[in-house]
Motif scaffolding. Structure first.
Motif, PDB file in Angstrom:
ATOM      1  N   GLU A 160      54.436 -12.229 -28.437  1.00  0.00           N
ATOM      2  CA  GLU A 160      55.381 -12.568 -29.501  1.00  0.00           C
ATOM      3  C   GLU A 160      55.264 -11.629 -30.692  1.00  0.00           C
ATOM      4  O   GLU A 160      56.192 -11.544 -31.511  1.00  0.00           O
ATOM      5  CB  GLU A 160      55.164 -14.015 -29.961  1.00  0.00           C
ATOM      6  N   ALA A 161      54.137 -10.919 -30.824  1.00  0.00           N
ATOM      7  CA  ALA A 161      53.977  -9.999 -31.953  1.00  0.00           C
ATOM      8  C   ALA A 161      54.798  -8.740 -31.797  1.00  0.00           C
ATOM      9  O   ALA A 161      55.001  -8.010 -32.777  1.00  0.00           O
ATOM     10  CB  ALA A 161      52.493  -9.634 -32.115  1.00  0.00           C
ATOM     11  N   GLU A 162      55.281  -8.460 -30.601  1.00  0.00           N
ATOM     12  CA  GLU A 162      56.118  -7.279 -30.358  1.00  0.00           C
ATOM     13  C   GLU A 162      57.581  -7.698 -30.386  1.00  0.00           C
ATOM     14  O   GLU A 162      57.993  -8.611 -29.672  1.00  0.00           O
ATOM     15  CB  GLU A 162      55.783  -6.668 -28.993  1.00  0.00           C
ATOM     16  N   GLU A 163      58.372  -7.040 -31.212  1.00  0.00           N
ATOM     17  CA  GLU A 163      59.773  -7.408 -31.356  1.00  0.00           C
ATOM     18  C   GLU A 163      60.571  -6.961 -30.139  1.00  0.00           C
ATOM     19  O   GLU A 163      60.269  -5.946 -29.513  1.00  0.00           O
ATOM     20  CB  GLU A 163      60.364  -6.770 -32.621  1.00  0.00           C
ATOM     21  N   VAL A 164      61.615  -7.727 -29.838  1.00  0.00           N
ATOM     22  CA  VAL A 164      62.521  -7.380 -28.748  1.00  0.00           C
ATOM     23  C   VAL A 164      63.621  -6.493 -29.306  1.00  0.00           C
ATOM     24  O   VAL A 164      64.319  -6.865 -30.256  1.00  0.00           O
ATOM     25  CB  VAL A 164      63.118  -8.647 -28.096  1.00  0.00           C
ATOM     26  N   GLU A 165      63.769  -5.323 -28.729  1.00  0.00           N
ATOM     27  CA  GLU A 165      64.802  -4.388 -29.188  1.00  0.00           C
ATOM     28  C   GLU A 165      66.153  -4.799 -28.631  1.00  0.00           C
ATOM     29  O   GLU A 165      66.269  -5.136 -27.450  1.00  0.00           O
ATOM     30  CB  GLU A 165      64.455  -2.967 -28.712  1.00  0.00           C
ATOM     31  N   ASP A 166      67.168  -4.786 -29.501  1.00  0.00           N
ATOM     32  CA  ASP A 166      68.528  -5.116 -29.072  1.00  0.00           C
ATOM     33  C   ASP A 166      69.136  -3.885 -28.405  1.00  0.00           C
ATOM     34  O   ASP A 166      69.503  -2.913 -29.064  1.00  0.00           O
ATOM     35  CB  ASP A 166      69.381  -5.555 -30.269  1.00  0.00           C
ATOM     36  N   LEU A 167      69.233  -3.937 -27.083  1.00  0.00           N
ATOM     37  CA  LEU A 167      69.722  -2.788 -26.328  1.00  0.00           C
ATOM     38  C   LEU A 167      71.201  -2.868 -26.030  1.00  0.00           C
ATOM     39  O   LEU A 167      71.746  -1.971 -25.397  1.00  0.00           O
ATOM     40  CB  LEU A 167      68.943  -2.674 -25.005  1.00  0.00           C
ATOM     41  N   GLY A 168      71.863  -3.958 -26.453  1.00  0.00           N
ATOM     42  CA  GLY A 168      73.278  -4.111 -26.103  1.00  0.00           C
ATOM     43  C   GLY A 168      73.478  -4.169 -24.607  1.00  0.00           C
ATOM     44  O   GLY A 168      74.301  -3.454 -24.060  1.00  0.00           O
ATOM     45  N   GLU A 169      72.713  -5.052 -23.941  1.00  0.00           N
ATOM     46  CA  GLU A 169      72.722  -5.074 -22.486  1.00  0.00           C
ATOM     47  C   GLU A 169      74.088  -5.484 -21.961  1.00  0.00           C
ATOM     48  O   GLU A 169      74.787  -6.295 -22.548  1.00  0.00           O
ATOM     49  CB  GLU A 169      71.646  -6.039 -21.974  1.00  0.00           C
TER      50      GLU A 169
ATOM     51  N   ALA B 207      63.456  -7.339 -22.671  1.00  0.00           N
ATOM     52  CA  ALA B 207      62.199  -8.054 -22.457  1.00  0.00           C
ATOM     53  C   ALA B 207      61.210  -7.203 -21.666  1.00  0.00           C
ATOM     54  O   ALA B 207      59.989  -7.248 -21.912  1.00  0.00           O
ATOM     55  CB  ALA B 207      62.469  -9.371 -21.734  1.00  0.00           C
ATOM     56  N   ARG B 208      61.703  -6.426 -20.714  1.00  0.00           N
ATOM     57  CA  ARG B 208      60.808  -5.558 -19.941  1.00  0.00           C
ATOM     58  C   ARG B 208      60.191  -4.485 -20.825  1.00  0.00           C
ATOM     59  O   ARG B 208      58.970  -4.218 -20.748  1.00  0.00           O
ATOM     60  CB  ARG B 208      61.592  -4.918 -18.787  1.00  0.00           C
ATOM     61  N   GLU B 209      60.992  -3.867 -21.678  1.00  0.00           N
ATOM     62  CA  GLU B 209      60.445  -2.847 -22.562  1.00  0.00           C
ATOM     63  C   GLU B 209      59.546  -3.457 -23.633  1.00  0.00           C
ATOM     64  O   GLU B 209      58.579  -2.822 -24.071  1.00  0.00           O
ATOM     65  CB  GLU B 209      61.590  -2.052 -23.197  1.00  0.00           C
ATOM     66  N   GLN B 210      59.840  -4.674 -24.049  1.00  0.00           N
ATOM     67  CA  GLN B 210      58.969  -5.347 -25.008  1.00  0.00           C
ATOM     68  C   GLN B 210      57.581  -5.552 -24.420  1.00  0.00           C
ATOM     69  O   GLN B 210      56.557  -5.299 -25.080  1.00  0.00           O
ATOM     70  CB  GLN B 210      59.577  -6.700 -25.406  1.00  0.00           C
ATOM     71  N   ALA B 211      57.514  -6.011 -23.152  1.00  0.00           N
ATOM     72  CA  ALA B 211      56.211  -6.235 -22.523  1.00  0.00           C
ATOM     73  C   ALA B 211      55.439  -4.930 -22.338  1.00  0.00           C
ATOM     74  O   ALA B 211      54.221  -4.875 -22.578  1.00  0.00           O
ATOM     75  CB  ALA B 211      56.415  -6.933 -21.178  1.00  0.00           C
TER      76      ALA B 211
END
Length: 551
Positions: A387-396, A264-268
């Motif tokens: 919401e237009a920016e996708e959240v990358e699955d980082l495998g947190e 979420a931080r990188e998405q923002a």
């Protein structure tokens, strides 16, 4: 000023104001120090000098700064095809370990994850020729200096060390003295810029009420010529609340703080760089080194902790010679803290003007159009939004809140599926230490279980009730050794009474006496019943006298 000294291989301490290009000040010498296949092809290096282990290491305090430095080094090293990898927490280990196995030339990382992978023998530091500590004063404030010293102890003794920071506290100077060899201290500033802050940044300080701050911010964000804006808060909860309020007022806002997952931080941040979001509400995790083009306004929603934090916050605007506006809203309770910052930086805002969202001087100084309200008109809501920016699955891995809880629950469900069905445990009933088998679960008329008749008959010296003869059948002596019941010792008036010994049939048979003849009455059948225990002393004596004597 830094490039000639750093390219010669000497240790460097670089100190300059934020926004003056420190990243490339150490990045270009760093990229020149590594050996890549292009150098072998050009004849500048021998083939045996090539290695897949890191040759240069950059240590940074925050994850956001780690990704930014990595991108800058990738851009600068694209021609020579230098392999740069970011190593930081909040992401899965596996992709980072795979990148290290494939081979890497430069590693940029945060202290915690670097120590973790080095301790697991996944990261080799024995070929590092150049070490860079970026924003060393921030690592001191976050308590990372012990981890940094552990990392430096893992490196080869012969290396080049460069330390860059906007401010230079005493602890950082001590670190430089211990681990650097005759460093050159370079402090760069423009001749006409003598103050601690950047001259191209216009500063405004207002005394504002906490309940009026959201309305003030919403009107400031509608100032003429406003591009991207960053709003800094002191706490994570405040940052999340302000971002939500601005979204309800129609602004395309995103949040960056420690309670959010790394995705979420990188998405923002991506949405902010791409222009999908034009307002970024964040804590001080984004106050260091974040370089985004087009940031025209920085708003300090809450007063910073100290003068260093203030400098780094307002340094997100007015970078690389551009101009910007920095606005600080000081609450009544924060006036003493702000006055200390004002004195330390030698500013002229010791007594901020009391200001509200309807104050005329607020509109005049910041260029806010007359009649502006705290809600963005629908005609100006042109941004795509977060919401237009996708959240990358980082495998947190792990963490607080939903990002760790969901993974734990799914793991527990998988374990439940793999676990075989559990056989219920059967209770073993025992009586007097011996197991009891074949009990029926029905209760008798006297309140005892039906299975208790076996034990009751045994205590009475007769056969079990299941094998007992009919009432008119002769009673035969018991062949097995019966269990002698424990006799209570009765007393009368404090003196012990005479006890009558109970002799059994087998005992008499052993002494040579003959067994009594069978009696054709129901007396033995009555004796087979469990005896009631009487507590009155006179009844107990009469009962003993009524017992038949032997012979």
């Amino acid at each position: 000023m830094t490039l000639p000294v750093a390219l010669s291989g000497s240790d460097v301490i670089g100190q300059a104001k934020t926004g003056t290009g420190k990243t490339l000040g150490f990045g270009l010498p760093l990229l020149e120090s590594v050996t890549v296949p292009v150098d072998v092809e050009a004849g500048r290096a021998r083939p045996e000098q090539l290695t897949d282990t890191p040759q240069a290491l950059v240590v940074v305090p925050t994850r956001e700064l780690c990704t930014q430095v990595t991108n800058d080094l990738l851009t600068a090293g694209k021609v020579r095809n230098v392999r740069v990898t970011a190593i930081y927490g909040g992401r899965a280990y596996e992709p980072q370990v795979e990148a290290l196995k494939k081979g890497v030339d430069v590693v940029v990382g945060t202290p915690g994850r670097l120590l973790d992978l080095a301790g697991q023998k996944k990261l080799s530091l024995r070929h590092v020729k150049c070490l860079v500590l970026d924003e060393a004063d921030e690592m001191l404030d976050l308590g990372f200096l012990p981890d940094v010293e552990k990392i430096m102890n893992m490196l080869p003794a012969r290396r080049q060390t460069m330390l860059f920071s906007a401010t230079m506290p005493g602890a950082v100077i001590g670190l430089a003295r211990r681990y650097m060899s005759q460093p050159t201290h370079i402090r760069a500033s423009a001749p006409d810029d003598q103050g601690a802050t950047v001259a191209s940044t216009e500063q405004h300080i207002y005394r504002a009420h906490s309940m009026d701050k959201p309305e003030m911010v919403a009107r400031i964000l509608q100032a003429e010529g406003r591009g991207l804006a960053m709003i800094f808060c002191r706490t994570k909860r405040t940052a999340a609340d302000i971002a939500e309020q601005l979204q309800r007022r129609g602004f395309a806002a995103g949040a960056v703080h420690g309670d959010l997952g790394q995705g979420a931080r990188e998405q923002a941040l991506r949405a902010f760089r791409n222009g999908k979001v034009d307002v970024l509400v964040c804590t001080d995790v984004a106050a260091r080194g974040i370089d985004v083009e087009g940031v025209t306004h920085v708003i300090n929603y809450q007063s910073p902790e100290d003068e260093k934090t203030y400098l780094h916050r307002i340094g997100r605007t007015g970078r690389a010679g551009a101009s910007g506006t920095a606005i600080t809203l000081v609450d009544w309770d924060d006036i003493p803290r702000w006055q200390l910052i004002n004195k330390a930086l030698d500013l002229s805002f010791g007594d901020p003007v009391e200001t509200y969202s309807t104050s005329p001087h607020l509109y005049e100084e910041l260029g806010i159009p007359e009649g502006t309200k705290g809600v963005l008109p629908r005609s100006e809501r042109t941004r795509a939004g977060l919401e237009a920016e996708e959240v990358e699955d980082l495998g947190e891995t792990g963490g607080r809140g939903p990002r760790g809880r969901g993974r734990t629950q799914s793991r527990e469900r998988d374990q439940e599926r793999e676990r075989p069905a559990r056989t219920p445990r059967r209770r073993r009933r025992t009586r007097g230490g011996a197991p009891v088998d074949g009990e029926a679960g029905t209760a008798g008329t006297d309140g005892t279980d039906a299975g208790d008749t076996t034990d009751a008959a045994t205590h009475a010296g007769a056969r079990p009730a299941a094998d007992a003869p009919a009432a008119d059948a002769p009673v035969t002596p018991v062949d097995d050794q019966p269990r002698t019941p424990r006799r209570r010792r009765r007393t009368r008036a404090g003196s012990p009474a005479e006890t009558v010994p109970a002799e059994t049939a087998p005992a008499k048979a052993a002494s040579g006496e003959s067994a009594p003849a069978p009696v054709q009455d129901a007396a033995p059948a009555e004796e087979a019943k469990p005896r009631r225990r009487r507590t009155r002393s006179r009844v107990a004596v009469a009962d003993r006298a009524a017992e038949p004597t032997e012979g």
